[in-house]
Design a protein around this motif. Structure first.
Motif, short mmCIF file in Angstrom:
data_model
loop_
_atom_site.label_atom_id
_atom_site.label_comp_id
_atom_site.label_asym_id
_atom_site.label_seq_id
_atom_site.Cartn_x
_atom_site.Cartn_y
_atom_site.Cartn_z
N ARG A 73 0.82 -1.21 0.00
CA ARG A 73 0.00 0.00 0.00
C ARG A 73 0.86 1.26 0.00
O ARG A 73 0.52 2.24 -0.65
CB ARG A 73 -0.97 -0.01 1.18
CG ARG A 73 -2.10 -1.01 0.99
CD ARG A 73 -3.13 -0.91 2.11
NE ARG A 73 -4.09 -1.97 2.05
CZ ARG A 73 -5.10 -2.05 1.18
NH1 ARG A 73 -5.26 -1.10 0.29
NH2 ARG A 73 -5.94 -3.06 1.20
N LYS A 74 1.96 1.23 0.73
CA LYS A 74 2.87 2.39 0.73
C LYS A 74 3.44 2.62 -0.67
O LYS A 74 3.55 3.76 -1.11
CB LYS A 74 4.00 2.18 1.74
CG LYS A 74 3.59 2.40 3.16
CD LYS A 74 4.77 2.21 4.10
CE LYS A 74 4.35 2.39 5.54
NZ LYS A 74 5.47 2.12 6.46
N ALA A 77 0.69 4.12 -2.85
CA ALA A 77 0.03 5.32 -2.35
C ALA A 77 0.15 6.52 -3.28
O ALA A 77 -0.74 7.37 -3.33
CB ALA A 77 0.58 5.68 -0.98
N HIS A 78 1.22 6.61 -4.02
CA HIS A 78 1.45 7.80 -4.85
C HIS A 78 1.07 7.58 -6.31
O HIS A 78 1.37 8.44 -7.16
CB HIS A 78 2.91 8.25 -4.73
CG HIS A 78 3.30 8.54 -3.32
ND1 HIS A 78 2.80 9.62 -2.62
CD2 HIS A 78 4.10 7.88 -2.45
CE1 HIS A 78 3.28 9.61 -1.39
NE2 HIS A 78 4.08 8.56 -1.27
N GLY A 85 -1.27 2.19 -10.11
CA GLY A 85 -1.39 1.39 -8.89
C GLY A 85 -1.09 -0.08 -9.14
O GLY A 85 -0.38 -0.73 -8.36
N PRO A 134 -4.84 -5.01 -2.08
CA PRO A 134 -4.55 -3.73 -2.74
C PRO A 134 -4.63 -3.80 -4.26
O PRO A 134 -5.08 -2.86 -4.91
CB PRO A 134 -3.12 -3.41 -2.29
CG PRO A 134 -2.87 -4.24 -1.09
CD PRO A 134 -3.73 -5.46 -1.24
N GLN A 138 -7.32 -1.80 -6.83
CA GLN A 138 -6.92 -1.00 -8.00
C GLN A 138 -7.66 -1.47 -9.25
O GLN A 138 -8.08 -0.65 -10.07
CB GLN A 138 -5.42 -1.08 -8.22
CG GLN A 138 -4.61 -0.37 -7.16
CD GLN A 138 -4.93 1.12 -7.11
OE1 GLN A 138 -4.83 1.83 -8.09
NE2 GLN A 138 -5.30 1.58 -5.92
#
Length: 172
Positions: A73-74, A77-78, A85, A134, A138
């Motif tokens: 997830r980190k 995140a951007h 993603g 995650p 996405q």
């Protein structure tokens, strides 16, 4: 009756000890005595929390999967959108095969979990699903936005994982 603070702490200490031993010893695995020695606890403490080594492996794998999901997830995140993603998830998972620092933490745990998989597939599946979540999110977002045409988020996430994991296993 809720578990006492001491018993929760003991189980966490045992799980952390197992994870530490796996990082140090690598794919040679561990014994219950190894874990007890590392944790500074006695056999009775182990069996208060775990019926067997396999139960400890499942708990350790769940903890490792939780940490891996946070790492994923980190990395994601951007991302500016679902496509980025998905790419970020793939890149982060490929690190397991190409970055020794990342692999050192998860490779031995994954191998130990594989040994227990035949006996406890449902338990390990729950932990594994954490790392897929995650990616599924996405794919679902991309489906809603129209970024991805005909997508089946869960099935496609599994397919992406299988391809990526094949590369990781080959590198290992």
């Amino acid at each position: 009756m809720p578990p006492s603070e001491e018993s929760v702490d003991e189980s966490e200490v045992l799980i952390k000890a197992a994870l530490h031993i796996l990082r140090v010893k690598g794919d040679t695995g561990f014994t219950v005595n190894d874990v007890l020695g590392e944790a500074g606890l006695r056999t009775r403490a182990f069996y208060r929390h775990f019926a067997s080594k396999d139960d400890l492996v499942i708990a350790a794998f769940a903890e490792g999967a939780k940490a891996e999901a946070i790492r994923l997830r980190k990395r994601m995140a951007h991302a500016s959108g679902p496509l980025e993603g998905v790419v970020a998830w793939i890149d982060a998972r490929l690190e397991l095969g190409f970055d020794q620092r990342v692999a050192a933490n998860l490779r031995p745990l994954s191998q130990e979990a594989e040994r227990a998989h035949g006996r406890f597939p449902a338990h390990l599946r729950l932990a594994f699903d954490r790392t897929l979540a995650p990616l599924i999110e996405q794919l679902q977002q991309g489906q809603l936005e129209g970024t991805f045409g005909d997508v089946s988020p869960v099935e496609d996430a599994l397919a992406i994982h299988q391809v990526v994991w094949g590369v990781v296993e080959q590198r290992w």
